[in-house]
Write a protein that holds these residues in place. Sequence first.
Motif, mmCIF file in Angstrom:
data_model
loop_
_atom_site.group_PDB
_atom_site.id
_atom_site.type_symbol
_atom_site.label_atom_id
_atom_site.label_comp_id
_atom_site.label_asym_id
_atom_site.label_seq_id
_atom_site.Cartn_x
_atom_site.Cartn_y
_atom_site.Cartn_z
ATOM 1 N N TRP A 15 0.825 -1.210 0.000
ATOM 2 C CA TRP A 15 0.000 0.000 0.000
ATOM 3 C C TRP A 15 0.857 1.256 0.000
ATOM 4 C CZ3 TRP A 15 -4.395 -0.800 -1.866
ATOM 5 C CH2 TRP A 15 -5.121 -1.957 -1.587
ATOM 6 N N VAL A 16 1.989 1.231 0.684
ATOM 7 C CA VAL A 16 2.909 2.375 0.616
ATOM 8 C C VAL A 16 3.419 2.545 -0.810
ATOM 9 C CG1 VAL A 16 5.158 3.244 1.370
ATOM 10 C CG2 VAL A 16 3.594 2.242 3.042
ATOM 11 N N MET A 17 3.736 1.432 -1.468
ATOM 12 C CA MET A 17 4.179 1.479 -2.861
ATOM 13 C C MET A 17 3.110 2.108 -3.748
ATOM 14 S SD MET A 17 4.665 -1.686 -5.503
ATOM 15 C CE MET A 17 2.860 -1.781 -5.557
ATOM 16 N N VAL A 18 1.871 1.714 -3.567
ATOM 17 C CA VAL A 18 0.778 2.236 -4.387
ATOM 18 C C VAL A 18 0.654 3.747 -4.212
ATOM 19 C CG1 VAL A 18 -1.735 2.248 -4.684
ATOM 20 C CG2 VAL A 18 -0.516 0.079 -4.455
ATOM 21 N N VAL A 19 0.670 4.206 -2.960
ATOM 22 C CA VAL A 19 0.533 5.640 -2.691
ATOM 23 C C VAL A 19 1.691 6.418 -3.299
ATOM 24 C CG1 VAL A 19 0.511 7.393 -0.872
ATOM 25 C CG2 VAL A 19 -0.846 5.303 -0.605
ATOM 26 N N ALA A 68 3.666 5.505 -5.778
ATOM 27 C CA ALA A 68 3.610 5.427 -7.239
ATOM 28 C C ALA A 68 2.601 6.430 -7.797
ATOM 29 C CB ALA A 68 3.261 4.011 -7.678
ATOM 30 N N LEU A 69 1.465 6.580 -7.132
ATOM 31 C CA LEU A 69 0.461 7.550 -7.577
ATOM 32 C C LEU A 69 0.996 8.978 -7.460
ATOM 33 C CD1 LEU A 69 -2.791 6.002 -6.057
ATOM 34 C CD2 LEU A 69 -2.123 6.050 -8.466
ATOM 35 N N ILE A 70 1.699 9.246 -6.364
ATOM 36 C CA ILE A 70 2.265 10.584 -6.181
ATOM 37 C C ILE A 70 3.316 10.885 -7.246
ATOM 38 C CG2 ILE A 70 3.677 12.009 -4.643
ATOM 39 C CD1 ILE A 70 2.293 10.617 -2.290
ATOM 40 N N VAL A 71 4.234 9.945 -7.450
ATOM 41 C CA VAL A 71 5.296 10.151 -8.440
ATOM 42 C C VAL A 71 4.705 10.222 -9.847
ATOM 43 C CG1 VAL A 71 7.373 9.144 -9.466
ATOM 44 C CG2 VAL A 71 7.054 9.079 -6.993
ATOM 45 N N GLY A 72 3.714 9.384 -10.133
ATOM 46 C CA GLY A 72 3.055 9.443 -11.432
ATOM 47 C C GLY A 72 2.401 10.795 -11.671
ATOM 48 N N PHE A 73 1.797 11.348 -10.631
ATOM 49 C CA PHE A 73 1.201 12.691 -10.750
ATOM 50 C C PHE A 73 2.288 13.725 -11.023
ATOM 51 C CE2 PHE A 73 0.054 16.747 -8.832
ATOM 52 C CZ PHE A 73 -1.183 17.002 -9.426
ATOM 53 N N TRP A 74 3.402 13.627 -10.283
ATOM 54 C CA TRP A 74 4.511 14.557 -10.518
ATOM 55 C C TRP A 74 4.984 14.507 -11.959
ATOM 56 C CZ3 TRP A 74 8.079 13.128 -5.777
ATOM 57 C CH2 TRP A 74 7.522 13.678 -4.609
ATOM 58 N N PHE A 75 5.180 13.298 -12.465
ATOM 59 C CA PHE A 75 5.728 13.126 -13.807
ATOM 60 C C PHE A 75 4.812 13.708 -14.886
ATOM 61 C CE2 PHE A 75 8.627 9.197 -12.927
ATOM 62 C CZ PHE A 75 9.509 10.033 -12.246
ATOM 63 N N ASN A 76 3.526 13.717 -14.638
ATOM 64 C CA ASN A 76 2.576 14.114 -15.679
ATOM 65 C C ASN A 76 2.042 15.533 -15.546
ATOM 66 O OD1 ASN A 76 1.865 11.610 -17.476
ATOM 67 N ND2 ASN A 76 1.979 10.813 -15.388
#
Length: 352
Positions: free
Chosen positions: A191-195, A197-205
């Motif tokens: 669950w930490v990985m999921v959170v 990954a979503l944060i980093v994915g938002f940053w990247f986009n």
Amino acid sequence: MADIVGIKEQTLFQRFLASQAFWVAIALFVLVVFMTWLEPSFGTSSNVTNITRNFAPIAIMGLGMTVVLITGGIDLSVGSVMGLVAIVAGLLLTWHQPWYVAFGAGLLAGLACGAFNGFFVAYVGMPSFVVTLGMLSIARSLAVVLSGNQMLYQFGADAPIVKAIGQAKWPLREPAGWAPAWMPEFSSHFWVMVVLALIVGFWFNFTAWARHLFAIGGNENAARMTGVPVDWIKFQAYVFSAFTASIASLLLLGYSGSAINAMGTGYELRVIAGTVIGGASLMGGYGTAFGAVIGAAFLEVIRNALLMAGIDSNWQGAFVGGFIILAVLLGMQTSGRSLRGMLEGMFTGKHK
């Protein structure tokens, strides 16, 4: 100009098809289906729980490694940073400090390592390979010295809290919870990985910071000329890589209930392998959060499949090495420098 226009005119579906992470995800799905058919126990909820728990720390660190790779650098110190963070936190726990104080001290130790790497790479101008290789030795040595080369496990009154953080699962299966027997119990690592990954994915986009990050990896000199704070962003990249290594270390500390200075040994290779297989470029300029996660998952499924198939575990390194080479070749096909072009250049004298 035609190439740039062609890229901009690509649909979302076409971009998916051109993404290495997409094809790795397809390969992962096919492998899971095949292994479930070949060995029914592979697809059980308990094995899925184990797989997701095992690859999550690698994926968490892979998110930080992806940020560094995008800048055109590399971080070889993440495994040793894990060991140092675990020992610092473990020492404070053995001194009966509150868990949040111990975890905070461990996190600060990891961030200090990242700041050291970032300073010498970004502001001094040293090669990232050299700096992080040096930190690999420094952090591991500090971990050994601080621990007295002993395992730390007497964590005092907050030991149950530490273990709960690392061993927590959700959703819980019946009768303790509501989840049916066929549903996996995903770990706190997952669950930490999921959170993250979503944060980093938002940053990247959606952030200017990410656009600067990709600009640095694409052409650092051009990025400087356009006003991008290159040094500051590169510094942040290495600090973030150390941060993700620290988070993974603290989760594993809680899961095992002990701290050893050998924690994370060899993890830097697994993290780099996962990110490269997921599509991150070792030359810089490209990487995704999804690729970091799917690459780590692919490696763990391969490892688990080899064990269930009865193949000697010593062959795991050969498979991982082969997949790294294959992933780099696939990346060359999509970056304008194809294997075919290289081979033709070898015989014609014209390099493409």
